[in-house]
Design a protein around this motif. Sequence first.
Motif, PDB file in Angstrom:
ATOM      1  N   ALA A 302       0.828  -1.207   0.000  1.00  0.00           N
ATOM      2  CA  ALA A 302       0.000   0.000   0.000  1.00  0.00           C
ATOM      3  C   ALA A 302       0.860   1.254   0.000  1.00  0.00           C
ATOM      4  CB  ALA A 302      -0.928  -0.016   1.215  1.00  0.00           C
ATOM      5  N   VAL A 303       1.964   1.245   0.746  1.00  0.00           N
ATOM      6  CA  VAL A 303       2.886   2.394   0.745  1.00  0.00           C
ATOM      7  C   VAL A 303       3.490   2.587  -0.639  1.00  0.00           C
ATOM      8  CG1 VAL A 303       5.011   3.322   1.745  1.00  0.00           C
ATOM      9  CG2 VAL A 303       3.398   2.078   3.199  1.00  0.00           C
ATOM     10  N   ALA A 304       3.875   1.494  -1.297  1.00  0.00           N
ATOM     11  CA  ALA A 304       4.461   1.590  -2.629  1.00  0.00           C
ATOM     12  C   ALA A 304       3.461   2.172  -3.633  1.00  0.00           C
ATOM     13  CB  ALA A 304       4.926   0.213  -3.096  1.00  0.00           C
ATOM     14  N   LEU A 305       2.213   1.778  -3.551  1.00  0.00           N
ATOM     15  CA  LEU A 305       1.204   2.313  -4.467  1.00  0.00           C
ATOM     16  C   LEU A 305       0.931   3.785  -4.193  1.00  0.00           C
ATOM     17  CD1 LEU A 305      -1.339  -0.639  -4.684  1.00  0.00           C
ATOM     18  CD2 LEU A 305       0.354   0.064  -6.374  1.00  0.00           C
ATOM     19  N   MET A 306       0.954   4.197  -2.948  1.00  0.00           N
ATOM     20  CA  MET A 306       0.776   5.610  -2.628  1.00  0.00           C
ATOM     21  C   MET A 306       1.939   6.432  -3.157  1.00  0.00           C
ATOM     22  SD  MET A 306      -2.116   6.180  -1.300  1.00  0.00           S
ATOM     23  CE  MET A 306      -1.719   7.890  -0.916  1.00  0.00           C
ATOM     24  N   LEU A 307       3.139   5.886  -3.064  1.00  0.00           N
ATOM     25  CA  LEU A 307       4.299   6.580  -3.629  1.00  0.00           C
ATOM     26  C   LEU A 307       4.169   6.708  -5.136  1.00  0.00           C
ATOM     27  CD1 LEU A 307       7.134   7.787  -3.429  1.00  0.00           C
ATOM     28  CD2 LEU A 307       8.057   5.452  -3.489  1.00  0.00           C
ATOM     29  N   PHE A 308       3.725   5.650  -5.794  1.00  0.00           N
ATOM     30  CA  PHE A 308       3.503   5.702  -7.237  1.00  0.00           C
ATOM     31  C   PHE A 308       2.472   6.765  -7.601  1.00  0.00           C
ATOM     32  CE2 PHE A 308       0.865   4.276 -10.824  1.00  0.00           C
ATOM     33  CZ  PHE A 308       1.817   4.228 -11.832  1.00  0.00           C
ATOM     34  N   LEU A 309       1.400   6.836  -6.829  1.00  0.00           N
ATOM     35  CA  LEU A 309       0.359   7.829  -7.096  1.00  0.00           C
ATOM     36  C   LEU A 309       0.881   9.249  -6.873  1.00  0.00           C
ATOM     37  CD1 LEU A 309      -2.622   8.355  -7.771  1.00  0.00           C
ATOM     38  CD2 LEU A 309      -3.130   8.154  -5.322  1.00  0.00           C
TER      39      LEU A 309
END
Length: 329
Positions: A302-309
């Motif tokens: 979830a942290v990785a996807l937030m960083l991507f966003l």
Amino acid sequence: MSLPIDTAAPPGPSRPPAAPAAHRRRPAGRILNRLDLRYTPYLFVLPFFVIFAIFGVYPIVYTFWIALTDRSPLNPTISFVGLDNFVELLTNDPQFWNAVTNTFGMFVLSTVPQLLLALLLANALNRRIRGQMFFRLAIAMPIITSTAVVALIFSMIYAREFGLVNWLLDLVGVDPVDWRAGRFASWFAISTMVDWRWIGYNALIYLAAMQSINKDVYEAAALDGASRRRQFWSITVPQLRPTIIFTLIISTIGGLQLFTEPLMFTSGSGAMSGGTEGQFQTITMYLLDVMNQRFRWGYAGAVALMLFLLIAVFSFINYLLARRISTDK
């Protein structure tokens, strides 16, 4: 005297000559030629898409899947939790927002002066000066230097007791600064590392773009009485708009993924925490801390996807701002 009578059968219709072998194979050759023209380009680009699917698409899809679970090496069973990881991340994780604040603070402190200095440096190297080739090669040296070596050297420069910066501050009567203890002090120190390494890289990109600008434009502007400063802001900068947008987006992607410099800025087992109070912990450092120290792989997804966003959103915003500013000028 009797005349001879021809008893041979009358000649039938003449047969056309047999077609050559090459003539008979022409339809098959045309089909192969069409197939070659239609499908050969796809075969040439196929390796790229295969590699991208393995190392690009699959990790993204897997990250999406793992972010919706409670995957952990400590738990053999995997349960589907839906959006619980994202809800906890956005509403009940102050450490994540601390990492976001640190990341954007260091990003602004490093990117803005980095691109401005790179633009001014490229403009200076675009003129005819002595040792032009030497200076152009010199600014490329930080690019080939290991990031870990740069971080270690700057860590010694910003050391509290025997650091070069504190020694210079002491010469002018300023008290020594603990560059690792304060938030803004650590941001500044880490930003100088990033700037030292990447100013030359961006300057070379700007310099290559400046070489393609027609020199007749500058000569006409000089005849009209425009100074070099006026030529820079009225001719050079507008002509470099696509290049500036490119470097801005690349710097945004790299700045929001900042990892090695803050990690090497401190030492010890708690280096991933970014200081005693997380004063310079970035999003990527927090991501690895969650994955390797807390063993919450689903939450790390979830942290990785937030960083991507965040990277996608702010890259698009920077693109719009840079395009709007260049258009207004």
